[in-house]
Design an enzyme around this catalytic site. Structure first.
Site, PDB file in Angstrom:
ATOM      1  N   LYS A  35       0.841  -1.204   0.000  1.00 18.22           N
ATOM      2  CA  LYS A  35       0.000   0.000   0.000  1.00 18.22           C
ATOM      3  C   LYS A  35       0.875   1.253   0.000  1.00 18.22           C
ATOM      4  O   LYS A  35       2.096   1.163   0.217  1.00 18.22           O
ATOM      5  CB  LYS A  35      -0.914  -0.022   1.227  1.00 18.22           C
ATOM      6  N   TYR A 244      17.224  29.877   7.995  1.00 22.98           N
ATOM      7  CA  TYR A 244      16.074  30.638   8.470  1.00 22.98           C
ATOM      8  C   TYR A 244      16.091  30.790   9.990  1.00 22.98           C
ATOM      9  O   TYR A 244      16.420  29.855  10.719  1.00 22.98           O
ATOM     10  CB  TYR A 244      14.777  29.913   8.097  1.00 22.98           C
TER      11      TYR A 244
HETATM   12  C1  LIG Z   1      -0.458  -1.688   6.877  1.00 21.21           C
HETATM   13  C2  LIG Z   1      -1.062  -2.969   7.256  1.00 21.21           C
HETATM   14  C3  LIG Z   1      -0.270  -4.134   7.315  1.00 21.21           C
HETATM   15  C4  LIG Z   1       1.230  -4.100   7.246  1.00 21.21           C
HETATM   16  O1  LIG Z   1       1.704  -3.611   8.477  1.00 21.21           O
HETATM   17  P1  LIG Z   1       3.251  -3.472   8.833  1.00 21.21           P
HETATM   18  O2  LIG Z   1       3.261  -3.010  10.241  1.00 21.21           O
HETATM   19  O3  LIG Z   1       3.776  -2.422   7.888  1.00 21.21           O
HETATM   20  O4  LIG Z   1       3.889  -4.786   8.623  1.00 21.21           O
HETATM   21  C5  LIG Z   1      -0.913  -5.336   7.520  1.00 21.21           C
HETATM   22  N1  LIG Z   1      -2.267  -5.403   7.700  1.00 21.21           N
HETATM   23  C6  LIG Z   1      -3.041  -4.295   7.678  1.00 21.21           C
HETATM   24  C7  LIG Z   1      -4.501  -4.425   7.883  1.00 21.21           C
HETATM   25  C8  LIG Z   1      -2.474  -3.048   7.468  1.00 21.21           C
HETATM   26  O5  LIG Z   1      -3.240  -1.956   7.463  1.00 21.21           O
END
Ligand SMILES: *Cc1c(COP(=O)(O)O)cnc(C)c1O
Length: 354
Positions: A35, A244
């Site tokens: 994702k 800055y």
């Molecule tokens: C993002 C997510 C994962 C992966 O999690 P990590 O901590 O990055 O390994 C797995 N299951 C769900 C439902 C998620 O939202």
């Protein structure tokens, strides 16, 4: 102006998947979460390399993200969608053959009405109170849903990065209560849950961050290196300020390098005056404020001006930067800007590096 280069080691990514896969028994499938554009590193490149490493199931957060992943991996792998089946998703789910993880009665109704016979999974809430059916809802629809043969029943842990947290056992017990005895594959764990041990593995695990080199997977190989070109160097006198709001003052004559990268590239301002950049193995303090496109670095102790300074490398991981910036590695990775040139390293089957 030169931009920074983000080097992405796809072989290290594949090695991290293999190492995480080895932590569960052979009967447990290890999927891959890609994702947020593959945690910022490029969903297509990441998914292709993982496919080659043996991944058969990918997960994205939203249906739209599944399009690029389907293009990259071809027709065979399963692509699960954590966000489920939203209004407006039906065409994408059908066309790209995505598998929504339905998480409410509304979604279940929508899916059965609009895509009768199309694969789906079910997401249960075991205590995180974010996504998924609660126990009473699940009990109400369970028989009807199971009769349609879901591909997977899953839930998600809220505190898996803290192995001793009592929430882990509580969620495990809730998940078992909701699912023991069903004839469907089950999944509970992301990276953190894999490390909690076999009780948490069920039939499929879903690592994300560990693949990309981040905590809580401490043994991960680093996957990214961020190399920032030095645009200019200058000498400043004792008492002069840099950047800055004059937040850094030279206590003695200093040599300052200005590199191309800034908060517009996801380099949080919270690391102003506190991180270091590396000239090879030599740390050089970041001085003054991180600005939109530029970072200033004290290189007084170097003999020659470096062509580039690394902000992320083996000496300073995404989690190190996250700690300095009071955030988490996930946020550093997924914030890495689109302006960076992305260079992918991969050798497949011992072939030439590309
Ligand atoms: C993002 C997510 C994962 C992966 O999690 P990590 O901590 O990055 O390994 C797995 N299951 C769900 C439902 C998620 O939202």
């Amino acid at each position: 102006m030169a931009t920074s280069t983000l080097h992405i080691d796809l072989d290290a990514l594949a090695a991290n998947w293999q190492a995480l896969d080895a932590k569960s028994s052979a009967a447990v499938e290890t999927a891959a979460v890609v994702k947020a554009n593959g945690y910022g590193l490029g969903a297509a490149q990441v998914a292709k390399r993982l496919l080659h490493a043996g991944v058969k199931t990918f997960f994205v957060a939203a249906a739209e993200e599944g399009i690029a992943v389907r293009d990259a991996v071809g027709p065979v792998p399963v692509i699960g969608v954590f966000g489920g089946h939203m209004k407006g998703d039906t065409d994408i789910i059908r066309t790209h053959r995505l598998t929504p993880m339905l998480n409410s009665i509304d979604q279940i109704t929508r899916h059965f009405e609009r895509l009768e016979g199309h694969p789906f999974g079910i997401q249960l809430d075991s205590g995180m109170n974010r996504l998924g059916l609660e126990a009473p809802e699940w009990n109400a629809v369970r028989a009807k849903v199971l009769a349609r043969g879901p591909w997977l029943v899953m839930s998600h842990l809220a505190c898996a990065d803290a192995p001793n947290h009592p929430m882990n056992a509580r969620q495990l017990a809730n998940f078992c209560t909701m699912t023991d005895g069903i004839a469907v594959r089950r999944a509970l764990s992301a990276t953190g849950g894999i490390l909690l041990g076999p009780d948490y593995h069920f039939d499929l695990v879903r690592p994300g961050i560990g693949l990309y080199g981040g905590l809580p997977y401490e043994d991960a190989r680093p996957v990214v290196r961020l190399s920032c070109p030095v645009i200019q160097t200058r000498e400043v006198e004792q008492g002069e300020t840099v950047g800055y709001s004059n937040t850094w003052t030279a206590e003695s004559p200093a040599w300052i390098a200005t590199v191309s990268a800034g908060y517009a590239d996801g380099i949080t301002r919270a690391i102003s005056n506190s991180a270091v950049l590396f000239a090879g193995d030599v740390p050089c303090p970041l001085v003054g404020r991180v600005s939109m496109d530029l970072i200033t670095v004290d290189i007084s102790h170097l003999r020659e001006a470096p062509e580039q300074l690394d902000l992320l490398c083996a000496h300073q991981t995404v989690d190190d930067i996250a700690e300095i910036g009071a955030t988490i590695g996930y946020e550093i990775l997924t914030s890495l800007g689109q302006r960076f040139k992305r260079v992918y390293k991969h050798t497949i089957d011992g072939g030439a590096a590309k």
